[in-house]
Design a protein around this motif. Structure first.
Motif, PDB file in Angstrom:
ATOM      1  N   TYR A 122       0.832  -1.205   0.000  1.00  0.00           N
ATOM      2  CA  TYR A 122       0.000   0.000   0.000  1.00  0.00           C
ATOM      3  C   TYR A 122       0.867   1.256   0.000  1.00  0.00           C
ATOM      4  CZ  TYR A 122      -3.533   3.404   1.370  1.00  0.00           C
ATOM      5  OH  TYR A 122      -4.356   4.500   1.397  1.00  0.00           O
ATOM      6  N   VAL A 123       1.890   1.262   0.858  1.00  0.00           N
ATOM      7  CA  VAL A 123       2.798   2.412   0.936  1.00  0.00           C
ATOM      8  C   VAL A 123       3.514   2.626  -0.398  1.00  0.00           C
ATOM      9  CG1 VAL A 123       4.912   3.270   2.005  1.00  0.00           C
ATOM     10  CG2 VAL A 123       3.126   2.254   3.426  1.00  0.00           C
ATOM     11  N   LYS A 124       3.986   1.532  -0.982  1.00  0.00           N
ATOM     12  CA  LYS A 124       4.715   1.643  -2.252  1.00  0.00           C
ATOM     13  C   LYS A 124       3.826   2.209  -3.349  1.00  0.00           C
ATOM     14  CE  LYS A 124       5.034  -1.626  -5.244  1.00  0.00           C
ATOM     15  NZ  LYS A 124       5.317  -2.839  -6.042  1.00  0.00           N
ATOM     16  N   GLN A 125       2.627   1.631  -3.502  1.00  0.00           N
ATOM     17  CA  GLN A 125       1.761   2.068  -4.592  1.00  0.00           C
ATOM     18  C   GLN A 125       1.294   3.503  -4.411  1.00  0.00           C
ATOM     19  OE1 GLN A 125      -0.896  -0.256  -6.835  1.00  0.00           O
ATOM     20  NE2 GLN A 125      -0.530  -2.139  -5.678  1.00  0.00           N
ATOM     21  N   GLN A 126       1.032   3.913  -3.167  1.00  0.00           N
ATOM     22  CA  GLN A 126       0.647   5.301  -2.947  1.00  0.00           C
ATOM     23  C   GLN A 126       1.780   6.254  -3.319  1.00  0.00           C
ATOM     24  OE1 GLN A 126      -2.385   6.614  -2.040  1.00  0.00           O
ATOM     25  NE2 GLN A 126      -3.083   4.519  -2.380  1.00  0.00           N
ATOM     26  N   TYR A 127       3.007   5.854  -3.008  1.00  0.00           N
ATOM     27  CA  TYR A 127       4.169   6.669  -3.384  1.00  0.00           C
ATOM     28  C   TYR A 127       4.283   6.749  -4.909  1.00  0.00           C
ATOM     29  CZ  TYR A 127       9.054   7.727  -4.448  1.00  0.00           C
ATOM     30  OH  TYR A 127      10.202   8.248  -4.987  1.00  0.00           O
ATOM     31  N   GLN A 128       4.115   5.631  -5.590  1.00  0.00           N
ATOM     32  CA  GLN A 128       4.236   5.622  -7.041  1.00  0.00           C
ATOM     33  C   GLN A 128       3.126   6.429  -7.708  1.00  0.00           C
ATOM     34  OE1 GLN A 128       4.441   1.346  -7.775  1.00  0.00           O
ATOM     35  NE2 GLN A 128       6.669   1.460  -8.007  1.00  0.00           N
ATOM     36  N   ALA A 130       1.541   9.018  -6.354  1.00  0.00           N
ATOM     37  CA  ALA A 130       1.841  10.432  -6.102  1.00  0.00           C
ATOM     38  C   ALA A 130       2.975  10.921  -6.991  1.00  0.00           C
ATOM     39  CB  ALA A 130       2.191  10.637  -4.628  1.00  0.00           C
ATOM     40  N   SER A 131       4.008  10.098  -7.159  1.00  0.00           N
ATOM     41  CA  SER A 131       5.151  10.485  -7.992  1.00  0.00           C
ATOM     42  C   SER A 131       4.736  10.663  -9.439  1.00  0.00           C
ATOM     43  CB  SER A 131       6.255   9.425  -7.895  1.00  0.00           C
ATOM     44  OG  SER A 131       6.753   9.321  -6.585  1.00  0.00           O
ATOM     45  N   GLN A 132       3.953   9.741  -9.951  1.00  0.00           N
ATOM     46  CA  GLN A 132       3.515   9.831 -11.338  1.00  0.00           C
ATOM     47  C   GLN A 132       2.628  11.055 -11.556  1.00  0.00           C
ATOM     48  OE1 GLN A 132       4.570   7.688 -13.908  1.00  0.00           O
ATOM     49  NE2 GLN A 132       3.750   9.449 -15.032  1.00  0.00           N
ATOM     50  N   THR A 133       1.800  11.363 -10.560  1.00  0.00           N
ATOM     51  CA  THR A 133       0.942  12.543 -10.669  1.00  0.00           C
ATOM     52  C   THR A 133       1.776  13.817 -10.735  1.00  0.00           C
ATOM     53  OG1 THR A 133      -0.837  11.438  -9.455  1.00  0.00           O
ATOM     54  CG2 THR A 133      -0.911  13.840  -9.555  1.00  0.00           C
ATOM     55  N   MET A 134       2.829  13.887  -9.917  1.00  0.00           N
ATOM     56  CA  MET A 134       3.711  15.061  -9.945  1.00  0.00           C
ATOM     57  C   MET A 134       4.399  15.180 -11.307  1.00  0.00           C
ATOM     58  SD  MET A 134       5.427  14.953  -6.137  1.00  0.00           S
ATOM     59  CE  MET A 134       6.411  16.421  -6.401  1.00  0.00           C
ATOM     60  N   ARG A 151      15.346  22.471 -14.916  1.00  0.00           N
ATOM     61  CA  ARG A 151      15.636  22.628 -13.487  1.00  0.00           C
ATOM     62  C   ARG A 151      14.422  22.259 -12.635  1.00  0.00           C
ATOM     63  NH1 ARG A 151      18.145  27.626 -11.106  1.00  0.00           N
ATOM     64  NH2 ARG A 151      19.835  26.359 -10.292  1.00  0.00           N
ATOM     65  N   MET A 152      13.245  22.675 -13.079  1.00  0.00           N
ATOM     66  CA  MET A 152      12.034  22.364 -12.328  1.00  0.00           C
ATOM     67  C   MET A 152      11.850  20.847 -12.207  1.00  0.00           C
ATOM     68  SD  MET A 152       8.072  23.278 -13.283  1.00  0.00           S
ATOM     69  CE  MET A 152       8.204  22.378 -14.847  1.00  0.00           C
ATOM     70  N   LYS A 153      12.029  20.132 -13.308  1.00  0.00           N
ATOM     71  CA  LYS A 153      11.869  18.686 -13.291  1.00  0.00           C
ATOM     72  C   LYS A 153      12.964  18.015 -12.457  1.00  0.00           C
ATOM     73  CE  LYS A 153       9.449  18.299 -17.720  1.00  0.00           C
ATOM     74  NZ  LYS A 153       9.505  17.763 -19.107  1.00  0.00           N
ATOM     75  N   MET A 160      11.044  13.846  -4.942  1.00  0.00           N
ATOM     76  CA  MET A 160      10.401  12.539  -5.066  1.00  0.00           C
ATOM     77  C   MET A 160      11.333  11.413  -4.624  1.00  0.00           C
ATOM     78  SD  MET A 160       8.539  13.554  -8.627  1.00  0.00           S
ATOM     79  CE  MET A 160       8.692  11.960  -9.362  1.00  0.00           C
ATOM     80  N   ASP A 161      12.599  11.502  -5.001  1.00  0.00           N
ATOM     81  CA  ASP A 161      13.563  10.483  -4.587  1.00  0.00           C
ATOM     82  C   ASP A 161      13.775  10.512  -3.074  1.00  0.00           C
ATOM     83  OD1 ASP A 161      13.957   9.522  -7.139  1.00  0.00           O
ATOM     84  OD2 ASP A 161      15.706  10.773  -7.538  1.00  0.00           O
ATOM     85  N   MET A 162      13.816  11.712  -2.513  1.00  0.00           N
ATOM     86  CA  MET A 162      14.026  11.841  -1.078  1.00  0.00           C
ATOM     87  C   MET A 162      12.872  11.238  -0.281  1.00  0.00           C
ATOM     88  SD  MET A 162      14.673  15.333   1.134  1.00  0.00           S
ATOM     89  CE  MET A 162      13.085  16.009   0.666  1.00  0.00           C
TER      90      MET A 162
END
Length: 597
Positions: A122-128, A130-134, A151-153, A160-162
């Motif tokens: 659950y934690v992994k998929q929520q992170y993925q 959120a990352s894809q949405t960003m 630079r923005m990206k 996201m990595d942090m």
């Protein structure tokens, strides 16, 4: 006493020892953080102007295209709720397992629990999600130029990595499993590693990548036989002992980058380019640069040219009794070699017979991935830092390059060291990577302002040593080797610069892999191939489209190219001469000396 009682007593004793150790380490941690070295904010993050401009562009884009913002929001919440409901349904069914996981594969999540355990999945998929949405939200932002968008990206990806769940103890199954297996000893060892790294860097966190006790320069790395035959304030000149009865008449000089130390080309016998060159029958000289301190504050690019390049050429010609030499420049040393060749052209000096450039930028119109750190916000901070201290501490360069590959050079090693409590590996390449050097104040500013930012050498000319130096002045036979996935000197940018040089005899090679592995690629490994193309189309993309892929290392191809430009074979030369007595055995003294900082 029963066995169970003995085990419980031993466990309690281990627990008490670990608690005492944690208290001691916590005190050390508090002490180092209380005396932490202050780092100016301008070297920690982009300037306020970047944030304001980026936020303004994102906000303006949202106002101009509200439907796009709503679409991203609806998509995010839809995926989030769908996944939450799937996880809840899986638990309600009575099976302690995760729902089907269609998400992208990511080697950070290689532990099977990320896919099978409902909590971790659950934690992994929520992170993925959120990352894809960003990522999706930033793809079409208008109002920023190409550099601003890049630079923005980049800095968004840093966030996201942090925030990856692998970086936190409670959401890292590897760390939790190891803590249970070791009865908490891994966490104690991890804290020891963390405190040691902080103490080594005055409270700044720079993860140790390698077991430094496994290597000693001159003992088990940098061991090719040779002698220092000349020394001045800027460098030691090493002549390597011949390993063949005959050698080429024209000597070869390698100028390595002074951001790191020369022995990247001589790590161990199996992958040493230095040894390989000697074994091909060349009289080889290599420059080992000094590691500067505050006393070198006024040393600029011109000093590196006069007391480095020109001095080395002068001494090599005297030792070998030759009028011409062949030269190699690697990375920043290749950039400076091109400046030197332009200066020599202006002065009518024809001492260089041919030049080779390894991963060299001379046209900085495309700054590559490192360009995100070359805007005024960071460069202004660097200029303030070196003006105050007289040099740029190696810490800043190490940290900057680490952020270009944070998963491999920051978070992965941090997890292994601080969460899993492991000793860093004994890896020669990483040992060299951590053995970085300082940069003189004047040189750092000249390079960043005049070359990187203004791109003067490839455009209007770079003023140095009383001359205006131009890329078109480089007109001798040359060979350039760039690397396909180089994140410091992108091969396309390298191609653009070499193409602008005035030489009619040019060879360009693209090696597979990156800035280091693409160069340190011995034929015996049979690992990375290389691309060649005799044509010079305007577009680097067209060059690659018409290129031929060749299996294996480029070393042999370059060796054949160099042999044609190195004269006849003669009896192997002795090291030094009556005027150049050996001063120290290779790898010399500068490479191991510690600067006074």
């Amino acid at each position: 006493m029963t066995t169970d009682q003995e085990n419980k007593g031993q466990d309690l004793s281990e627990l008490n020892d670990n608690v005492a150790r944690i208290e001691e380490l916590s005190q050390r941690l508090a002490n180092i953080m209380a005396h932490r070295k202050t780092v100016r904010p301008s070297l920690q993050a982009p300037g306020q102007e970047f944030y304001v401009k980026t936020a303004g562009s994102v906000w303006a884009d949202m106002m101009a295209n509200p439907s796009k913002m709503i679409e991203h929001q609806v998509s995010f919440w839809g995926k989030t709720l769908e996944h939450a409901m799937e996880a809840q349904a899986a638990l309600a069914a009575g099976d302690f397992k995760a729902p089907e996981d269609p998400g992208p594969k990511d080697r950070r999540f290689s532990n099977p629990l990320w896919d099978t355990h409902p909590y971790y999945n659950y934690v992994k998929q929520q992170y993925q999600i959120a990352s894809q949405t960003m990522e999706d939200a930033l793809k079409d932002v208008e109002g920023l130029d190409d550099e601003g968008t890049k630079r923005m990206k980049f800095f968004t990806q840093q966030i996201m990595d942090m925030m990856s769940p692998t970086n936190f103890l409670a959401t890292n199954p590897d760390a939790m499993e190891r803590a249970v297996e070791t009865k908490g000893q891994s966490l104690v060892q991890g804290l020891e590693n963390l405190v040691a790294d902080l103490e080594a860097n005055d409270g700044e966190l720079l993860v140790k990548l390698v077991d430094e006790s496994a290597f000693e320069v001159g003992k088990n790395i940098a061991t090719t036989p040779g002698q220092v035959v000349f020394r001045n304030r800027m460098m030691e000149l090493i002549q390597y002992a011949p390993s063949t009865e005959k050698v080429h008449e024209t000597p070869l000089i390698i100028f390595p980058p002074w951001i790191n130390k020369f022995y990247i080309l001589d790590l161990k016998e199996q992958n040493s380019l230095i040894k390989w060159i000697v074994d091909q029958g060349y009289t080889l000289f290599v420059v080992s640069w000094v590691n500067p301190d505050a006393s070198y504050a006024d040393v600029g690019m011109g000093d590196y040219i006069e007391d480095g390049y020109l001095a080395a050429m002068r001494e090599v010609k005297a030792i070998t009794k030759q009028k011409k030499v062949n030269v190699v420049g690697y990375c920043i040393a290749g950039t400076t070699l091109s400046l030197t060749l332009s200066l020599m052209k202006k002065h009518g000096d024809k001492s260089v017979n041919s030049a080779t450039f390894f991963t060299t930028l001379t046209d900085f119109s495309d700054q590559g991935e490192v360009g995100v750190f070359l805007d005024d916000d960071f460069v202004d901070g660097i200029e303030e830092e070196v003006t105050e201290n007289g040099y740029l501490d190696s810490f800043f360069m190490s940290r900057t390059f680490s952020f270009l590959r944070p998963r491999d050079l920051i978070y992965g090693p941090a997890i292994n060291s601080y969460m899993l409590g492991k000793t860093p590996p004994a890896f020669d390449l990483l040992y060299w990577n951590g053995d970085s050097t300082n940069l003189p104040a004047k040189m750092a500013v000249e390079y960043l302002r005049g070359l990187c930012q203004n791109n003067s050498f490839a455009t209007d000319g770079f003023d140095l040593l009383g001359e205006r130096l131009s890329i078109k002045d480089v007109d001798i036979p040359l060979c350039a080797v760039a690397c396909e996935t180089d994140h410091i000197a992108a091969w396309k940018a390298s191609y653009d610069g070499i193409r602008k040089m005035g030489s009619k005899d040019k060879t360009f090679i693209v090696s597979q892999s990156g800035h280091i592995a693409g160069i340190v690629n011995p034929p015996s490994k049979k690992k990375y191939g290389h691309y060649t193309n005799e044509d010079w189309p305007e577009s680097s993309g067209d060059w690659m489209a018409g290129a031929t892929f060749n299996e294996g290392s480029w070393w042999g191809r370059w060796g054949a190219w160099l042999a044609k430009r190195s004269g006849k074979h003669i009896d192997a030369r002795e090291v030094g001469d009556s005027s150049h007595k050996p001063l120290a055995p290779a790898p010399g003294t500068y490479v191991v000396a510690k600067p006074n900082v």
